[in-house]
Design a protein around this motif. Structure first.
Motif, short mmCIF file in Angstrom:
data_model
loop_
_atom_site.label_atom_id
_atom_site.label_comp_id
_atom_site.label_asym_id
_atom_site.label_seq_id
_atom_site.Cartn_x
_atom_site.Cartn_y
_atom_site.Cartn_z
N SER A 231 0.84 -1.20 0.00
CA SER A 231 0.00 0.00 0.00
C SER A 231 0.87 1.25 0.00
O SER A 231 1.92 1.29 0.65
CB SER A 231 -0.92 0.03 1.23
N VAL A 232 0.43 2.25 -0.72
CA VAL A 232 1.16 3.51 -0.84
C VAL A 232 0.53 4.54 0.10
O VAL A 232 -0.69 4.70 0.14
CB VAL A 232 1.12 4.02 -2.30
N ARG A 233 1.39 5.22 0.83
CA ARG A 233 0.97 6.33 1.70
C ARG A 233 1.99 7.45 1.60
O ARG A 233 3.06 7.29 1.03
CB ARG A 233 0.85 5.85 3.16
N TYR A 234 1.66 8.58 2.19
CA TYR A 234 2.64 9.65 2.30
C TYR A 234 3.63 9.31 3.42
O TYR A 234 3.28 8.61 4.39
CB TYR A 234 1.96 10.98 2.61
N PRO A 235 4.89 9.77 3.32
CA PRO A 235 5.92 9.40 4.30
C PRO A 235 5.51 9.72 5.73
O PRO A 235 4.97 10.79 6.02
CB PRO A 235 7.13 10.24 3.86
N GLY A 236 5.77 8.76 6.63
CA GLY A 236 5.47 8.92 8.05
C GLY A 236 4.24 8.17 8.51
O GLY A 236 4.08 7.89 9.71
N HIS A 237 3.36 7.81 7.58
CA HIS A 237 2.11 7.14 7.94
C HIS A 237 2.38 5.77 8.58
O HIS A 237 1.80 5.43 9.61
CB HIS A 237 1.24 6.99 6.70
N ARG A 238 3.27 5.00 7.96
CA ARG A 238 3.52 3.64 8.45
C ARG A 238 4.00 3.65 9.90
O ARG A 238 3.55 2.84 10.72
CB ARG A 238 4.55 2.96 7.55
N ASP A 239 4.91 4.55 10.24
CA ASP A 239 5.45 4.56 11.60
C ASP A 239 4.36 4.84 12.64
O ASP A 239 4.35 4.22 13.72
CB ASP A 239 6.55 5.62 11.72
N LEU A 240 3.44 5.75 12.33
CA LEU A 240 2.37 6.07 13.27
C LEU A 240 1.39 4.89 13.40
O LEU A 240 0.93 4.58 14.51
CB LEU A 240 1.63 7.33 12.84
N MET A 241 1.07 4.23 12.30
CA MET A 241 0.19 3.07 12.38
C MET A 241 0.85 1.92 13.14
O MET A 241 0.19 1.21 13.90
CB MET A 241 -0.22 2.62 10.98
N GLN A 242 2.15 1.76 12.95
CA GLN A 242 2.86 0.73 13.69
C GLN A 242 2.84 1.01 15.19
O GLN A 242 2.69 0.09 16.01
CB GLN A 242 4.30 0.64 13.18
N PHE A 243 2.96 2.29 15.56
CA PHE A 243 2.86 2.68 16.96
C PHE A 243 1.50 2.32 17.53
O PHE A 243 1.39 1.74 18.63
CB PHE A 243 3.12 4.18 17.09
N LEU A 244 0.44 2.63 16.79
CA LEU A 244 -0.91 2.33 17.27
C LEU A 244 -1.16 0.83 17.37
O LEU A 244 -1.68 0.33 18.37
CB LEU A 244 -1.95 2.96 16.34
N LEU A 245 -0.78 0.11 16.34
CA LEU A 245 -1.11 -1.31 16.26
C LEU A 245 -0.22 -2.18 17.15
O LEU A 245 -0.70 -3.13 17.76
CB LEU A 245 -1.02 -1.78 14.81
N GLU A 246 1.06 -1.86 17.20
CA GLU A 246 2.00 -2.72 17.91
C GLU A 246 2.37 -2.17 19.29
O GLU A 246 2.20 -2.86 20.29
CB GLU A 246 3.26 -2.91 17.06
N ASP A 247 2.82 -0.94 19.36
CA ASP A 247 3.24 -0.40 20.66
C ASP A 247 2.05 -0.24 21.61
O ASP A 247 2.17 -0.54 22.80
CB ASP A 247 3.95 0.94 20.47
N LEU A 248 0.93 0.27 21.10
CA LEU A 248 -0.26 0.41 21.94
C LEU A 248 -1.15 -0.83 21.91
O LEU A 248 -2.19 -0.85 22.55
CB LEU A 248 -1.07 1.63 21.50
N ARG A 249 -0.74 -1.85 21.16
CA ARG A 249 -1.42 -3.16 21.10
C ARG A 249 -2.87 -3.07 20.63
O ARG A 249 -3.72 -3.89 21.00
CB ARG A 249 -1.35 -3.86 22.46
N LEU A 250 -3.17 -2.09 19.79
CA LEU A 250 -4.53 -1.96 19.30
C LEU A 250 -4.86 -2.96 18.20
O LEU A 250 -6.02 -3.10 17.81
CB LEU A 250 -4.78 -0.53 18.82
N ALA A 251 -3.84 -3.68 17.71
CA ALA A 251 -4.13 -4.78 16.79
C ALA A 251 -4.97 -5.84 17.48
O ALA A 251 -5.71 -6.58 16.81
CB ALA A 251 -2.83 -5.39 16.28
#
Length: 365
Positions: A231-251
């Protein structure tokens, strides 16, 4: 042809409008949400309140129809497909979920009707386009498929607006992703494989997400060294989603994440869909590369303002259905997206939307 559309949300509404406009389809919409049905009824489209989670009720409602188009969330796909089989109607959907597609394929075994999942943008158009490019090579080194549905004017930290199903978005960020590496099909992790590229002077990032390849790994097995979808996004999007999904365990708490995104990230009708495919391989004894790109912008279709994701997702579904009606696709069993000829798709009245052409419903497919 009589078409029932399960799901009266944004994409279901758009499919109903596009098909009805041609005069070649009798369309009715099913949903359990009375408010969503009211919007379609106001546009003159017949509606019926049906709980699609109730297979028996859906099967009964399908009597007299030829085709069921499923525009519901991915987790209802198998149940709806089973109802279509029980009712003896052809089945088309937009699901990106790999497990749902495998289950639908099992339902299609020895079926007298068509079962064709993944009829949207990605999976969908991206797979049939990549397959067409790959067939121009005698030996294929790699196939790279990149798709983004992006805001034209990003304003938040995610550099993203909600343009389609939140359930589908979260699911593709969380599920393992198929790929081919070193000639072998394997699973890779979502959000990994980060890369950066530029197109038309705009910087983008791309990373693994689930479902976009459809059945292409199987179709190209043994013919390609490497195949992947990102998937294509603007730079920086992946890192924030990774923070939400993995670091905050929202996955592990998707309902909370879904609520957060809906509350904080606005939708937009001012979006752009980017399609970027590269195929590298041998032709006439030389190593060559072909690139296929499309940018589709929001616009007016059927007299209605539509976002780019509406145009591309609904347009792809309608094009495939049109080709099926014209008997240019198989008429029974499981049908893969890569069985759709790219030239026929782009020549179709709905497929021409991918080239920015207006929808001329008077033109036969």
């Amino acid at each position: 042809m009589k078409v029932a559309i399960a799901g009266a949300g944004l994409i279901g509404h758009t499919i109903a409008q596009m098909l009805r406009e041609t005069g070649d389809y009798e369309v009715a919409a099913f949903d359990r949400d009375a408010h969503a049905l009211d919007a379609l009824a106001a546009a003159g489209i017949p509606t019926r309140r049906v709980d699609s989670a109730d297979a028996a009720a859906l099967r009964a409602a399908l009597q007299g129809f030829d085709v069921l188009v499923n525009a519901l969330p991915y987790y209802l796909a198998v149940n709806v497909a089973a109802a279509a089989k029980g009712a003896g109607v052809h089945y088309f959907d937009l699901t990106e979920d790999v497990r749902a597609t495998h289950a639908i394929r099992s339902l299609a075994d020895s079926a007298e009707h068509v079962f064709m999942p993944q009829c949207g943008l990605a999976p969908g158009f991206i797979g049939l386009a990549a397959h067409a490019l790959a067939n121009r090579f005698t030996g294929i080194r790699d196939v790279k498929m990149r798709v983004g549905a992006l805001p034209q004017f990003p304003t938040n930290a995610l550099k993203y607006n909600l343009t389609w199903s939140v359930d589908g978005l979260i699911n593709e960020y969380c599920q393992p992703c198929e790929a081919i590496r070193d000639g072998r099909t394997q699973w890779v992790q979502p959000l990994e494989g980060l890369e950066h590229f530029s197109l038309d002077g705009v910087e983008y990032e791309a990373f693994n997400t689930s479902g976009g390849l459809g059945t292409l790994c199987e179709t190209l097995a043994g013919r390609v060294g490497a195949l992947d979808y990102k998937s294509v996004r603007y730079p920086g999007h992946r890192d924030l989603m990774q923070f939400l999904l993995e670091d905050l365990r929202l996955a592990d708490d998707r309902d909370t994440l879904k609520s957060m995104l809906r509350r904080a990230v606005p939708s937009t009708g001012q979006d752009v869909v980017l399609v970027f495919i590269t195929v590298t391989g041998m032709r006439d004894g030389q190593l060559v590369q072909e690139v296929f790109t499309r940018k589709v912008f929001a616009g007016t279709v059927c007299g209605m303002p539509m976002s780019a994701i509406q145009i591309t997702t609904a347009g792809a579904m309608c094009a495939v259905l049109d080709l099926f009606r014209e008997k240019k696709l198989p008429q029974a069993g499981f049908v893969r997206q890569e069985q759709v000829p790219l030239d026929a798709f782009l020549a179709n009245r709905f497929g021409r939307l991918y080239d920015g052409a207006p929808l001329d419903v008077r033109v036969a497919a």
